[in-house]
Design a protein around this motif. Structure first.
Motif, PDB file in Angstrom:
ATOM      1  N   TRP A  45      81.080  32.827 -35.158  1.00 34.72           N
ATOM      2  CA  TRP A  45      79.525  32.578 -34.465  1.00 34.72           C
ATOM      3  C   TRP A  45      80.297  31.938 -33.015  1.00 34.72           C
ATOM      4  O   TRP A  45      79.411  32.300 -32.133  1.00 34.72           O
ATOM      5  CB  TRP A  45      78.913  31.470 -35.088  1.00 34.72           C
ATOM      6  N   PHE A  46      81.313  31.326 -32.977  1.00 29.21           N
ATOM      7  CA  PHE A  46      81.752  30.989 -31.767  1.00 29.21           C
ATOM      8  C   PHE A  46      82.261  32.127 -30.845  1.00 29.21           C
ATOM      9  O   PHE A  46      81.682  32.585 -29.720  1.00 29.21           O
ATOM     10  CB  PHE A  46      82.985  29.991 -31.675  1.00 29.21           C
ATOM     11  N   TYR A  47      82.990  32.947 -31.475  1.00 32.26           N
ATOM     12  CA  TYR A  47      83.555  34.401 -30.838  1.00 32.26           C
ATOM     13  C   TYR A  47      82.540  35.399 -30.684  1.00 32.26           C
ATOM     14  O   TYR A  47      82.404  35.722 -29.457  1.00 32.26           O
ATOM     15  CB  TYR A  47      84.211  34.811 -32.008  1.00 32.26           C
ATOM     16  N   GLY A  48      81.498  35.615 -31.220  1.00 34.83           N
ATOM     17  CA  GLY A  48      80.293  36.231 -31.000  1.00 34.83           C
ATOM     18  C   GLY A  48      79.314  35.616 -30.003  1.00 34.83           C
ATOM     19  O   GLY A  48      78.926  36.449 -29.097  1.00 34.83           O
ATOM     20  N   ALA A  49      79.233  34.453 -30.133  1.00 38.19           N
ATOM     21  CA  ALA A  49      78.516  33.481 -28.775  1.00 38.19           C
ATOM     22  C   ALA A  49      79.042  33.875 -27.451  1.00 38.19           C
ATOM     23  O   ALA A  49      78.197  34.312 -26.504  1.00 38.19           O
ATOM     24  CB  ALA A  49      78.165  32.344 -29.297  1.00 38.19           C
ATOM     25  N   VAL A  50      80.348  33.956 -27.456  1.00 38.35           N
ATOM     26  CA  VAL A  50      81.036  34.354 -25.981  1.00 38.35           C
ATOM     27  C   VAL A  50      80.763  35.520 -25.582  1.00 38.35           C
ATOM     28  O   VAL A  50      80.250  35.828 -24.326  1.00 38.35           O
ATOM     29  CB  VAL A  50      82.715  34.090 -26.260  1.00 38.35           C
ATOM     30  N   PHE A  51      80.813  36.457 -26.492  1.00 38.35           N
ATOM     31  CA  PHE A  51      80.511  37.847 -25.940  1.00 38.35           C
ATOM     32  C   PHE A  51      79.087  38.268 -25.861  1.00 38.35           C
ATOM     33  O   PHE A  51      78.979  38.655 -24.683  1.00 38.35           O
ATOM     34  CB  PHE A  51      81.068  38.899 -27.339  1.00 38.35           C
ATOM     35  N   LEU A  52      78.431  37.677 -26.597  1.00 35.63           N
ATOM     36  CA  LEU A  52      76.836  38.117 -26.474  1.00 35.63           C
ATOM     37  C   LEU A  52      76.234  37.256 -25.224  1.00 35.63           C
ATOM     38  O   LEU A  52      75.330  38.030 -24.528  1.00 35.63           O
ATOM     39  CB  LEU A  52      75.905  37.545 -27.658  1.00 35.63           C
ATOM     40  N   SER A  53      76.662  36.320 -25.097  1.00 35.94           N
ATOM     41  CA  SER A  53      76.276  35.538 -23.738  1.00 35.94           C
ATOM     42  C   SER A  53      76.774  36.330 -22.400  1.00 35.94           C
ATOM     43  O   SER A  53      76.073  35.932 -21.394  1.00 35.94           O
ATOM     44  CB  SER A  53      76.716  33.861 -23.920  1.00 35.94           C
ATOM     45  N   GLN A  54      77.791  36.804 -22.481  1.00 38.60           N
ATOM     46  CA  GLN A  54      78.395  37.621 -21.367  1.00 38.60           C
ATOM     47  C   GLN A  54      78.043  39.032 -21.143  1.00 38.60           C
ATOM     48  O   GLN A  54      78.494  39.293 -20.133  1.00 38.60           O
ATOM     49  CB  GLN A  54      79.875  37.430 -21.228  1.00 38.60           C
ATOM     50  N   PHE A  55      77.075  39.367 -21.995  1.00 37.37           N
ATOM     51  CA  PHE A  55      77.110  40.801 -22.005  1.00 37.37           C
ATOM     52  C   PHE A  55      76.013  41.134 -20.763  1.00 37.37           C
ATOM     53  O   PHE A  55      76.489  42.166 -19.797  1.00 37.37           O
ATOM     54  CB  PHE A  55      75.989  41.407 -23.057  1.00 37.37           C
ATOM     55  N   PRO A  56      75.246  40.557 -20.203  1.00 34.23           N
ATOM     56  CA  PRO A  56      74.203  40.700 -18.982  1.00 34.23           C
ATOM     57  C   PRO A  56      75.380  40.646 -17.882  1.00 34.23           C
ATOM     58  O   PRO A  56      75.172  41.592 -16.921  1.00 34.23           O
ATOM     59  CB  PRO A  56      73.333  39.641 -18.783  1.00 34.23           C
ATOM     60  N   ALA A  57      76.184  39.751 -17.736  1.00 34.27           N
ATOM     61  CA  ALA A  57      77.076  39.490 -16.348  1.00 34.27           C
ATOM     62  C   ALA A  57      78.027  40.808 -16.408  1.00 34.27           C
ATOM     63  O   ALA A  57      78.395  41.374 -15.605  1.00 34.27           O
ATOM     64  CB  ALA A  57      77.839  38.189 -16.405  1.00 34.27           C
TER      65      ALA A  57
END
Length: 626
Positions: free
Chosen positions: A239-251
């Motif tokens: 969930w740490f790994y996924g949160a990093v990726f999902l949160s950065q998709f817009p940027a």
């Protein structure tokens, strides 16, 4: 894969699946509708910037997982679970009615309050969601059940996110969203009415309402079983790994790919579909068992594809204005990025599904829900840490691709750490890799190996990997009696030490070691374990059975337990056999994916377990195929 989809036809699974799918769908419709509303129309409600509001929404939704998960775990253990699920769905209906009023009144405080209540409802549902599966599914269905749940959850997140953004953009979008979330909540309640009873695991439990002390107690529960605790850390890391990726998709979509909001949706869709595909593939790749050997395989893919994503990403800031989706897809680099995201998703499914199944199957039933509640708390904590790390590194001047690089390296470090502490993961990976690359294993009669209680397994000895093949086929751990010299071989030494194999030597060579081996076998059988021996005492040089030695008689006379005859077929002539000379001297002499078989016969009683009769049983099972 048909087996796991067959669960959707079963009343013991389908209503639960629909309930959790609709719940995840509804959460994301409301959350994303609110985020889009506040991003583009924040001035109607407050003077705060949209960026602060969006991060505030994320924090408000996740806060209840810290506050209420510990209490929710106790409630899930104390009360019957299907009734509890129906209560949470009624709570969801009430929250959605309140959300409709919040939209109508244009009250930001009430909208955020509803978001907090939704997080609270989700924190109450979380422990029940995973604790109920082992009560309604057999152990050989846990992987398939979890795979369908995970795939459904990510599909619901994707569709809900898209639907929330689309509905709020309509004229009278607030009305559309209000009607949609209430309708989804009602459908979720109707689905929950079909969930079969799931008796309370600990009805006499006295609930501790102090969230701080109970959270600490939950962590103690999770630490009670080392493998379960480290599996929970693995889930939280995902969930740490996924949160990093999902949160950065817009940027990433805007600054690196040069796209608009449609490019963000594309990245989310590809990532979610990848996780769904990886989750659904787990059952086929694990033959229906809780195969933790997939976890290291998944972690390898998570790092490699993230590294390639960093390597292949275009330099940030090349595009002056957002490009239409068609122009973004016309760039060759975009397709490599999409392939990497699919790969990350697929291997993420391989990583997460066996871990969830392992936690469910090995947690103590009396406090399984509290163990899962502890998992949920750690998941939330790791996601908060991920947000902090991402914000900190970006503030320090890192680009989004460099943030992905850091995450890939951290993933490799965490994986090595966990597999060092629990070598069972790496052991199962080696075994899984053997029967999915060098060989293709078919089993027959595997149900004759007892699900519980002691037994002795006897088998012909064709190659150096016979024990690994049996280990891969058995749903239970097996302790092998092995020649002490095999413990000197690379890789095999690690495998047999970690599987608690029992070293033995000929009585003439080392009588003390021989006696210790028989004593250890007796102790293992007394403890209800499976013990496997190769009564020939050596690997065949001719492909034919060598005479069975009398050690089996000594074992069953001391420990009168069932004896299960087995036969390996198709290994003679492989790289690990002694056909035409020493074993392992001619690499890939038969290529890859060789078909091999393990045939298991009916257990025989102690009176029939003589060397001669067992050899006849094994020979009959083997037949003419060597």
């Amino acid at each position: 894969m048909s087996h796991q989809f067959g669960l959707l036809k079963e009343r013991r699974f389908r209503p639960f699946f629909l309930t959790q799918f609709l719940g995840a769908f509804n959460d994301n419709v409301y959350k994303n509708a609110l985020v889009v509303l506040l991003t583009f129309q924040s001035a109607r409600y407050t003077s705060m910037s949209p960026g602060i509001l969006v991060n505030l929404c994320a924090g408000i939704f996740i806060l209840p997982f810290f506050l209420f998960s510990a209490t929710a775990g106790q409630i899930a253990d104390k009360f019957e679970k299907s009734r509890l699920i129906r209560f949470t769905k009624l709570l969801e209906i009430a929250i959605m009615v309140l959300a409709g009023f919040a939209f109508a009144l244009e009250s930001l405080a009430l909208m955020l309050g509803c978001l907090f209540l939704m997080g609270s409802q989700s924190s109450l549902f979380g422990p029940v969601k995973y604790a109920i599966l082992p009560q309604h599914l057999r152990e050989d269905e846990l992987i398939g059940g979890n795979a369908v749940v995970e795939a459904g959850t990510f599909l619901a997140i994707l569709i809900g996110t898209l639907a929330g953004g689309v509905l709020i953009s309509f004229d009278q979008g607030i009305v559309w969203v209000s009607v949609a979330v209430l309708l989804l909540a009602l459908l979720g309640y109707l689905a929950s009415r079909g969930i079969p009873l799931a008796p309370a695991a600990s009805p006499g439990l006295r609930i501790n309402w102090n969230p701080i002390t109970e959270t600490w107690r939950n962590f103690q529960f999770t630490r009670g079983n080392r493998t379960v605790f480290l599996s929970i850390l693995g889930v939280s890391w995902f969930w740490f790994y996924g949160a990093v990726f999902l949160s950065q998709f817009p940027a990433y979509a805007k600054d690196v790919l040069g796209g608009n909001e449609h490019a963000v949706i594309l990245l989310l869709a590809v990532f979610s579909v990848g996780i769904g595909v990886g989750s659904l593939l787990c059952e086929r790749m694990s033959a229906g068992r809780v195969e933790i050997g997939l976890v290291p395989f998944g972690s390898i893919g998570l790092s490699l594809f993230a590294l390639d994503l960093w390597w292949s990403s275009p330099a940030p800031g090349l595009f002056a204005s957002p490009l239409p989706l068609g122009e973004v897809l016309a760039q060759a680099a975009t397709w490599r990025v999409l392939i990497d995201l699919v790969g990350i998703g697929v291997f993420g499914g391989f990583f997460i599904v066996p871990l969830y199944a392992l936690i469910q199957s090995r947690s103590e039933p009396a406090h399984r829900s509290r163990t899962i509640a502890g998992n949920n708390i750690l998941n939330a904590l790791f996601m908060v840490i991920a947000a902090g790390m991402g914000a900190g590194l970006l503030a320090a001047g890192f680009s989004v691709p460099q943030l992905f690089l850091v995450t890939a390296v951290l993933n490799a470090v965490v994986a090595i750490y966990i597999y060092t502490l629990v070598p069972e993961f790496l052991l199962r990976f080696i075994v899984w890799l053997l029967v999915h690359t060098v060989y293709r294993l078919r089993t027959e009669g595997i149900e004759h190996i007892p699900e519980q209680g002691p037994a002795v397994l006897v088998c012909n000895h064709v190659s150096f990997v016979d024990a690994l093949v049996i280990m891969a086929a058995s749903r239970r751990p097996v302790r092998f009696v092995m020649d002490h010299r095999i413990f000197r071989l690379p890789v095999l030494s690690f495998v047999f030490r970690e599987s608690r194999a029992i070293p033995i030597a000929p009585a003439k060579e080392d009588p003390a070691l021989t006696q210790r081996a028989f004593d250890t076998v007796a102790d293992a059988l007394a403890a209800g374990e499976l013990v496997a021996i190769f009564p020939e005492g050596r690997i065949t040089d001719t492909g034919e059975l060598n005479p069975f030695r009398p050690g089996i008689r000594r074992i069953v006379e001391r420990s009168p337990v069932p004896v299960v005859p087995m036969a390996l077929r198709g290994l003679w002539g492989s790289f690990f056999s002694r056909k035409d000379g020493p074993a392992m001297s001619r690499p890939l002499r038969r290529g890859l994916f060789n078909r091999i078989e393990l045939i298991v016969g009916s257990p025989v009683g102690t009176s029939e377990a003589t060397p001669e009769m067992l050899q006849a049983h094994v020979a009959a099972l083997r037949g003419e195929l060597r």
